[in-house]
Design a protein around this motif. Structure first.
Motif, PDB file in Angstrom:
ATOM      1  N   SER A 109      -4.415  -0.003   6.246  1.00 17.71           N
ATOM      2  CA  SER A 109      -3.769   1.152   5.721  1.00 17.71           C
ATOM      3  C   SER A 109      -3.261   1.541   7.419  1.00 17.71           C
ATOM      4  O   SER A 109      -3.942   1.217   8.226  1.00 17.71           O
ATOM      5  CB  SER A 109      -4.568   1.891   5.270  1.00 17.71           C
ATOM      6  N   ASN A 153      -3.892   0.613  -8.138  1.00 20.16           N
ATOM      7  CA  ASN A 153      -5.229   0.606  -7.485  1.00 20.16           C
ATOM      8  C   ASN A 153      -6.137  -0.407  -8.485  1.00 20.16           C
ATOM      9  O   ASN A 153      -7.328  -0.846  -8.225  1.00 20.16           O
ATOM     10  CB  ASN A 153      -5.835   1.950  -7.633  1.00 20.16           C
ATOM     11  N   ASN A 154      -5.669  -0.311  -9.800  1.00 22.91           N
ATOM     12  CA  ASN A 154      -6.542  -1.210 -10.969  1.00 22.91           C
ATOM     13  C   ASN A 154      -6.318  -2.528 -10.507  1.00 22.91           C
ATOM     14  O   ASN A 154      -6.966  -3.504 -10.843  1.00 22.91           O
ATOM     15  CB  ASN A 154      -5.827  -0.864 -12.228  1.00 22.91           C
ATOM     16  N   PRO A 201      -0.354   5.587  -7.951  1.00 27.59           N
ATOM     17  CA  PRO A 201      -1.107   4.666  -7.542  1.00 27.59           C
ATOM     18  C   PRO A 201      -2.082   3.936  -8.496  1.00 27.59           C
ATOM     19  O   PRO A 201      -2.602   3.191  -8.352  1.00 27.59           O
ATOM     20  CB  PRO A 201      -1.848   5.338  -6.425  1.00 27.59           C
ATOM     21  N   LYS A 202      -2.206   4.734  -9.626  1.00 28.59           N
ATOM     22  CA  LYS A 202      -3.375   4.299 -10.483  1.00 28.59           C
ATOM     23  C   LYS A 202      -3.013   2.659 -11.013  1.00 28.59           C
ATOM     24  O   LYS A 202      -4.095   1.944 -10.893  1.00 28.59           O
ATOM     25  CB  LYS A 202      -3.014   5.056 -12.136  1.00 28.59           C
ATOM     26  N   GLU A 218      -8.245  -3.560  -7.415  1.00 25.89           N
ATOM     27  CA  GLU A 218      -9.557  -3.665  -7.698  1.00 25.89           C
ATOM     28  C   GLU A 218      -9.932  -4.825  -8.656  1.00 25.89           C
ATOM     29  O   GLU A 218     -11.016  -5.711  -8.255  1.00 25.89           O
ATOM     30  CB  GLU A 218      -9.900  -2.404  -8.474  1.00 25.89           C
ATOM     31  N   ASP A 234       0.215   4.145   1.552  1.00 27.40           N
ATOM     32  CA  ASP A 234      -0.504   4.569   2.511  1.00 27.40           C
ATOM     33  C   ASP A 234      -0.085   6.000   3.076  1.00 27.40           C
ATOM     34  O   ASP A 234       1.039   6.310   2.794  1.00 27.40           O
ATOM     35  CB  ASP A 234      -1.143   3.627   3.491  1.00 27.40           C
ATOM     36  N   THR A 253      -9.092  -4.965  -2.298  1.00 30.99           N
ATOM     37  CA  THR A 253      -9.063  -3.623  -2.029  1.00 30.99           C
ATOM     38  C   THR A 253      -9.132  -3.567  -0.390  1.00 30.99           C
ATOM     39  O   THR A 253      -8.641  -2.501   0.361  1.00 30.99           O
ATOM     40  CB  THR A 253     -10.468  -2.843  -2.443  1.00 30.99           C
ATOM     41  N   LEU A 277       0.990  -1.096  -0.014  1.00 32.29           N
ATOM     42  CA  LEU A 277      -0.132   0.038   0.243  1.00 32.29           C
ATOM     43  C   LEU A 277       0.793   1.266  -0.140  1.00 32.29           C
ATOM     44  O   LEU A 277       2.007   1.294   0.754  1.00 32.29           O
ATOM     45  CB  LEU A 277      -0.764  -0.004   1.235  1.00 32.29           C
TER      46      LEU A 277
END
Length: 357
Positions: free
Chosen positions: A347, A333-334, A329-330, A337, A297, A342, A295
Motif C-alpha cells: 500500500s 476485500n472479500n 472495496p467490499k 481475504e 489505497d 491481504t 489496491l
C-alpha cells in the motif's frame, strides 16, 4: 445515444459497427465488459494492465466455466473512456476498465457506477515530438500543435504536466486525436508533439519521433489512474456474480504481479499487437506488483480526489465531483481475504511513499 468507432466481440469474432444489446434467453446472463482502449489495427486486446490480462487470459470466462448460463462479452472502444460512459449511460455495459478522468466525468453527470478495484493505476505518460521539431523540453511546447485524446486520463495528466512546467492548456494548440491518428500525424509532422504511451515508445524505436519526457521517475502523482468500474444496478441485481467477476480480476492482477510471469505476461499482452520489446521498455525499472496493484489505497484515493478537483478547475467538468460512496472495496476485500492475498501488494500513502516503510 449512438456510438461511433466501436468494436464488438461476439463468439470470438471482432467486427466494427454499432453497439447493440445482445439478445439472449431469459435464463442466460450476459455480462458486458468494456475496455477503454483497443489494440493495434483494432485488435480486441490491450496491454499494460491486469484488465488486459483478464481479457487475453480469459480469466472471467474461466471463473464462470462451470456455469453455462453466464456468458462474457468484451467490447473494446476506440473512443476510449468517453465511449465507455455512453455504454454505462445506456445500460449496455455492466463492468469496464476505465481511466480516472472519464469515470469522474461520468460521476459528475450522474452515472450510477461504483469503483471496485484498481487496474492500470500508476501508468506512466510519455511525451514524444516529431523529428526535427526543435522541441527539447516541455516548456518548448508553447504555441505548438500537441495531440492527446480529450476526455481520457491522458488528457488530465497532460494538463497537470503542463501546469508543473509553467504552461496552461490554452498555451498550446490542442489536437484531439486517438492513438492511431496520433501516430500518423506525428510521423507526417502534421503535429509537433503528442502525449501517450506504448505507441509513442514504438514510434521512437522506429526512428520516427523522439521521446523527450516521461512521468516514470518523476512525481508519481503525475501518472494516470484507472480501475474496474461497475454499474450500480447490476451490482444490486447480481451481488454474487459481481463477487465472482471481482475474484477473476483479482486473480488476473495476482498473476500479472508475479515476476516469474514477466515473460509470459508480455507475451500475453502481445496479442494487442504491441511489440514485446516495447512492453519491456514500458515496464522497465518497475516491478510488476507496483504497476499491476489492484489496491484502493491512500495514494489511489487521493489521486482521484485531486483529479476531481483538477477536472473542475480546468473546466473539464461543470460541477463538483462527489466521490462519497463511490469506492466500493467490499468485493475486493472479500476476494483478497479468501485468496490469501491481504499482504500480497504494497500500500502507498497519499504522498506516494510506501506505507510502513
Amino acid at each position: 445515444m449512438k456510438f461511433t468507432s466501436i468494436l464488438r466481440l461476439t463468439a470470438g469474432i471482432a467486427f466494427a459497427g454499432m453497439f447493440a444489446v445482445s439478445a439472449h434467453a431469459a435464463d442466460t446472463l450476459v455480462i458486458h465488459v468494456g475496455y477503454a482502449a483497443i489494440g493495434v489495427d483494432n485488435r480486441p486486446f490491450s496491454e499494460g494492465t491486469s484488465a488486459a490480462t483478464a481479457r487475453a487470459g480469459e480469466f472471467l470466462e474461466k471463473e464462470f466455466a462451470d456455469d453455462p448460463n453466464v456468458k462474457i462479452e468484451w467490447t473494446f472502444f476506440k473512443g476510449a473512456g468517453p465511449a465507455v460512459n455512453e455504454g454505462f449511460a445506456n445500460d449496455q455495459l455492466d463492468f469496464a476498465y476505465q481511466g480516472d478522468l472519464p469515470s469522474l466525468i461520468g460521476r459528475a453527470t450522474g452515472l450510477k457506477t461504483r469503483y471496485l478495484l484498481a487496474s492500470g493505476a500508476r501508468k506512466p505518460l510519455y511525451l514524444a515530438v516529431s523529428k526535427d521539431s526543435g522541441i527539447k523540453k516541455i516548456e518548448d511546447l508553447k504555441g505548438k500543435k500537441v495531440a492527446y485524446q480529450r476526455g481520457t486520463n491522458g488528457h488530465l495528466a497532460a494538463i497537470k504536466i503542463l501546469e508543473a512546467h509553467g504552461l496552461k492548456e490554452k498555451d498550446i494548440q490542442v489536437i484531439n486525436l486517438d492513438s492511431a491518428a496520433t501516430i500518423a500525424a506525428l510521423t507526417s509532422k502534421d503535429i509537433d508533439a503528442a502525449f501517450g504511451d506504448t505507441q509513442l515508445i514504438n514510434l521512437a524505436a522506429q526512428g520516427s519521433a523522439d521521446v523527450i519526457y516521461t512521468t516514470k521517475g518523476d512525481d508519481p502523482r503525475f501518472g494516470r489512474n484507472a480501475g474496474i468500474i461497475a454499474r450500480q444496478a447490476f451490482i444490486d441485481a447480481h451481488p454474487e456474480v459481481t463477487q465472482k467477476v471481482v475474484d477473476a480480476f483479482v486473480k488476473a492482477a495476482q498473476w500479472s504481479s508475479d515476476e516469474k510471469n514477466r515473460a509470459a505476461l508480455f507475451e500475453l499482452w502481445h496479442k494487442s499487437g504491441t511489440p514485446i520489446a516495447i512492453i519491456e521498455e514500458y515496464f522497465s525499472k518497475d516491478t510488476l506488483a507496483y504497476r499491476n496493484s489492484p489496491l484502493i489505497d491512500d495514494l489511489l484515493v487521493s489521486q482521484y480526489e485531486e483529479q476531481a478537483v483538477k477536472s473542475k478547475e480546468f473546466g473539464l467538468v461543470r460541477r463538483e465531483v462527489d466521490l462519497k460512496g463511490w469506492f466500493e472495496p467490499k468485493y475486493f476485500n472479500n476476494a483478497v481475504e479468501r485468496l490469501g492475498l491481504t499482504k500480497f501488494w504494497q500500500s502507498y500513502g497519499a504522498n506516494g511513499k510506501p506505507i510502513g516503510s
